[in-house]
Design a protein around this motif. Structure first.
Motif, PDB file in Angstrom:
ATOM      1  N   LEU A  46     -71.990   1.591  20.374  1.00 36.45           N
ATOM      2  CA  LEU A  46     -72.575   0.355  19.851  1.00 36.45           C
ATOM      3  C   LEU A  46     -71.570  -0.776  20.094  1.00 36.45           C
ATOM      4  O   LEU A  46     -70.711  -1.055  19.260  1.00 36.45           O
ATOM      5  N   PRO A  47     -71.673  -1.452  21.257  1.00 39.23           N
ATOM      6  CA  PRO A  47     -70.655  -2.432  21.663  1.00 39.23           C
ATOM      7  C   PRO A  47     -70.980  -3.876  21.281  1.00 39.23           C
ATOM      8  O   PRO A  47     -70.686  -4.810  22.030  1.00 39.23           O
ATOM      9  N   SER A  48     -71.573  -4.083  20.122  1.00 41.00           N
ATOM     10  CA  SER A  48     -72.077  -5.398  19.713  1.00 41.00           C
ATOM     11  C   SER A  48     -71.013  -6.493  19.800  1.00 41.00           C
ATOM     12  O   SER A  48     -69.820  -6.251  19.601  1.00 41.00           O
ATOM     13  N   MET A  49     -71.497  -7.725  20.081  1.00 39.89           N
ATOM     14  CA  MET A  49     -70.634  -8.903  20.218  1.00 39.89           C
ATOM     15  C   MET A  49     -71.050  -9.964  19.201  1.00 39.89           C
ATOM     16  O   MET A  49     -72.216 -10.354  19.141  1.00 39.89           O
ATOM     17  N   THR A  50     -70.106 -10.441  18.421  1.00 42.98           N
ATOM     18  CA  THR A  50     -70.379 -11.493  17.449  1.00 42.98           C
ATOM     19  C   THR A  50     -70.619 -12.822  18.159  1.00 42.98           C
ATOM     20  O   THR A  50     -69.904 -13.170  19.100  1.00 42.98           O
ATOM     21  N   THR A  51     -71.641 -13.563  17.716  1.00 42.68           N
ATOM     22  CA  THR A  51     -71.897 -14.913  18.211  1.00 42.68           C
ATOM     23  C   THR A  51     -71.829 -15.871  17.025  1.00 42.68           C
ATOM     24  O   THR A  51     -71.606 -15.452  15.884  1.00 42.68           O
ATOM     25  N   THR A  52     -72.041 -17.148  17.279  1.00 42.82           N
ATOM     26  CA  THR A  52     -72.011 -18.115  16.179  1.00 42.82           C
ATOM     27  C   THR A  52     -73.193 -17.930  15.237  1.00 42.82           C
ATOM     28  O   THR A  52     -73.140 -18.350  14.084  1.00 42.82           O
ATOM     29  N   ARG A  53     -74.256 -17.291  15.714  1.00 43.59           N
ATOM     30  CA  ARG A  53     -75.470 -17.146  14.913  1.00 43.59           C
ATOM     31  C   ARG A  53     -75.771 -15.706  14.497  1.00 43.59           C
ATOM     32  O   ARG A  53     -76.680 -15.469  13.707  1.00 43.59           O
ATOM     33  N   TRP A  54     -75.016 -14.743  15.046  1.00 41.33           N
ATOM     34  CA  TRP A  54     -75.353 -13.344  14.773  1.00 41.33           C
ATOM     35  C   TRP A  54     -74.120 -12.463  14.862  1.00 41.33           C
ATOM     36  O   TRP A  54     -73.227 -12.679  15.687  1.00 41.33           O
ATOM     37  N   LYS A  55     -74.073 -11.469  13.988  1.00 43.05           N
ATOM     38  CA  LYS A  55     -73.173 -10.335  14.146  1.00 43.05           C
ATOM     39  C   LYS A  55     -73.811  -9.147  13.455  1.00 43.05           C
ATOM     40  O   LYS A  55     -74.721  -9.305  12.632  1.00 43.05           O
ATOM     41  N   GLU A  56     -73.359  -7.967  13.802  1.00 44.53           N
ATOM     42  CA  GLU A  56     -74.019  -6.749  13.330  1.00 44.53           C
ATOM     43  C   GLU A  56     -74.011  -6.707  11.806  1.00 44.53           C
ATOM     44  O   GLU A  56     -72.962  -6.694  11.177  1.00 44.53           O
ATOM     45  N   GLN A  57     -75.214  -6.671  11.210  1.00 39.50           N
ATOM     46  CA  GLN A  57     -75.322  -6.725   9.754  1.00 39.50           C
ATOM     47  C   GLN A  57     -75.019  -5.389   9.095  1.00 39.50           C
ATOM     48  O   GLN A  57     -74.500  -5.333   7.989  1.00 39.50           O
ATOM     49  N   PHE A  58     -75.368  -4.305   9.765  1.00 41.90           N
ATOM     50  CA  PHE A  58     -75.096  -2.980   9.199  1.00 41.90           C
ATOM     51  C   PHE A  58     -74.880  -1.947  10.307  1.00 41.90           C
ATOM     52  O   PHE A  58     -73.846  -1.315  10.382  1.00 41.90           O
ATOM     53  N   GLY A  59     -75.867  -1.793  11.175  1.00 43.01           N
ATOM     54  CA  GLY A  59     -75.776  -0.777  12.218  1.00 43.01           C
ATOM     55  C   GLY A  59     -76.408   0.529  11.772  1.00 43.01           C
ATOM     56  O   GLY A  59     -75.759   1.577  11.774  1.00 43.01           O
ATOM     57  N   ARG A  60     -77.696   0.459  11.401  1.00 44.76           N
ATOM     58  CA  ARG A  60     -78.386   1.655  10.908  1.00 44.76           C
ATOM     59  C   ARG A  60     -78.334   2.800  11.924  1.00 44.76           C
ATOM     60  O   ARG A  60     -78.288   3.978  11.561  1.00 44.76           O
ATOM     61  N   VAL A  61     -78.331   2.449  13.222  1.00 37.78           N
ATOM     62  CA  VAL A  61     -78.306   3.487  14.254  1.00 37.78           C
ATOM     63  C   VAL A  61     -77.025   4.316  14.178  1.00 37.78           C
ATOM     64  O   VAL A  61     -76.992   5.456  14.644  1.00 37.78           O
ATOM     65  N   ILE A  62     -75.981   3.773  13.563  1.00 40.12           N
ATOM     66  CA  ILE A  62     -74.741   4.543  13.385  1.00 40.12           C
ATOM     67  C   ILE A  62     -74.994   5.741  12.481  1.00 40.12           C
ATOM     68  O   ILE A  62     -74.650   6.881  12.823  1.00 40.12           O
ATOM     69  N   ILE A  63     -75.602   5.500  11.314  1.00 37.64           N
ATOM     70  CA  ILE A  63     -75.826   6.623  10.398  1.00 37.64           C
ATOM     71  C   ILE A  63     -76.919   7.547  10.928  1.00 37.64           C
ATOM     72  O   ILE A  63     -76.896   8.754  10.659  1.00 37.64           O
TER      73      ILE A  63
END
Length: 347
Positions: A249-266
């Motif tokens: 899960l290589p998510s990238m933070t932007t000015t408007r979004w970042k990973e809120q939880f990551g349900r796919v992790i659990i």
């Protein structure tokens, strides 16, 4: 339980209706919404007021942001019988809301007895907005009856998967960091200590970034190791997770979004699949809490490739994170475990 009678995403979806009669598990009441599919901008038709008045609940848990129209509607309609109000937030980026949403949030803060947040970042944002009452953390849950270990040889064979499989399942969008994953795959492929026949990358999903990803794959000569499969229904995701040896899960933070939880992790950990995740949003918090994976700096393909090599070649490490992650999900992130946490909050 009050819920919209239907919702819109890319297509109009009818919510499957359950029995509305009262029973051991309570009652589900479907109310037609205005502006369905518009996130926190939707609200219910006037029948909602009558239903609330008839029931007169002593406690109301609003699973919506405190600035949402449905939250305002709920608090206003129920104010006559003064229930204990709690709200839930997933917002992990501080934003200054325009009128009237800033006033709705202020009204909600004064009316609510307590806030519930999905992560510590969300709690921090609430405090910054001026909410000074108690905040309790409540994570999302994984359905461990669905997300569990399953036989995968047939599906792996159908997709031509051999060797060690790294995988991603989700939207193909820029903020999900998929170009970083492809760059890391290129680095790994050209690592002389690793046989390129030993691994493949499975990406399951659709989105606007797909064409750019295909161009990158062609330009870097990754056609032999990267497979992009169309998106699948959520009830099939567990089948594909079981084809993967490590989820990325290589998510990238932007000015408007970042990973809120990551349900796919659990969900991955519940299937016995360890995770390599970036340090965007709640990902490091969740990986650290479960012990089910490895964290890398977002956007850093070099470090990601090192972590990918590490988890493929270090069998002891892989076994440890699988064992810790799977146990943590079943103990603290299953539907039963999270329901018990919610019960304690509401009690």
């Amino acid at each position: 339980l009050f819920t919209p009678s239907y919702w819109k995403s890319d297509i109009r979806m009818k919510i499957e209706r359950a029995d509305e009669s009262e029973g051991e598990k309570g009652r589900i009441i479907y109310i037609n919404p205005y502006f369905p599919g518009n996130g926190s901008l939707y609200f219910y038709e006037y029948r909602f007021k009558k239903e609330l008045k008839d029931i007169k609940p002593e406690i109301i848990f609003i699973h919506e942001e405190p600035w949402s129209l449905s939250a305002l509607q709920t608090v206003y309609f129920s104010s006559i019988f003064k229930p204990r109000i709690l709200f839930y937030t997933n917002q992990n980026i501080y934003k200054r809301y325009p009128f009237p949403f800033n006033q709705i949030q202020k009204y909600m803060f004064s009316s609510a007895a307590e806030g519930v947040a999905v992560s510590m970042e969300c709690e921090t944002v609430l405090r910054r907005h001026g909410f000074n009452k108690n905040i309790t953390l409540l994570p999302f849950a994984a359905d461990t009856a669905v997300f569990c270990r399953k036989e995968s040889n047939k599906l792996r064979g159908q997709m031509g998967l051999k060797g060690f499989i790294y995988g991603y399942i989700g939207r193909l969008t820029r903020e999900k960091g998929l170009l970083t994953l492809l760059e890391a795959s290129y680095i790994l492929k050209n690592d002389k200590s690793i046989n390129k026949e030993d691994f493949k990358i499975l990406i399951v999903g659709d989105g606007y970034l797909k064409n750019e990803m295909n161009m990158f794959i062609s330009k870097r000569g990754l056609e032999d190791i990267v497979i992009i499969h169309p998106s699948v229904p959520h009830n099939s995701v567990s089948e594909y997770l079981n084809c993967i040896d490590t989820f990325i899960l290589p998510s990238m933070t932007t000015t408007r979004w970042k990973e809120q939880f990551g349900r796919v992790i659990i969900e991955s950990l519940s299937c016995g699949v360890p995770v390599i995740g970036s340090d965007s949003g709640a990902i490091p918090e969740l990986i650290s809490d479960t012990g089910g994976g490895i964290i890398f700096p977002q956007g850093n393909a070099e470090v990601l490739s090192e972590k990918m090599s590490q988890i493929m070649n270090n069998h002891d490490l892989r076994f440890q994170v699988i064992e810790k992650g799977e146990r943590s999900v079943r103990e603290r992130y299953s539907i039963k475990a999270v329901a018990q946490q919610l019960y304690q909050i509401l009690a």
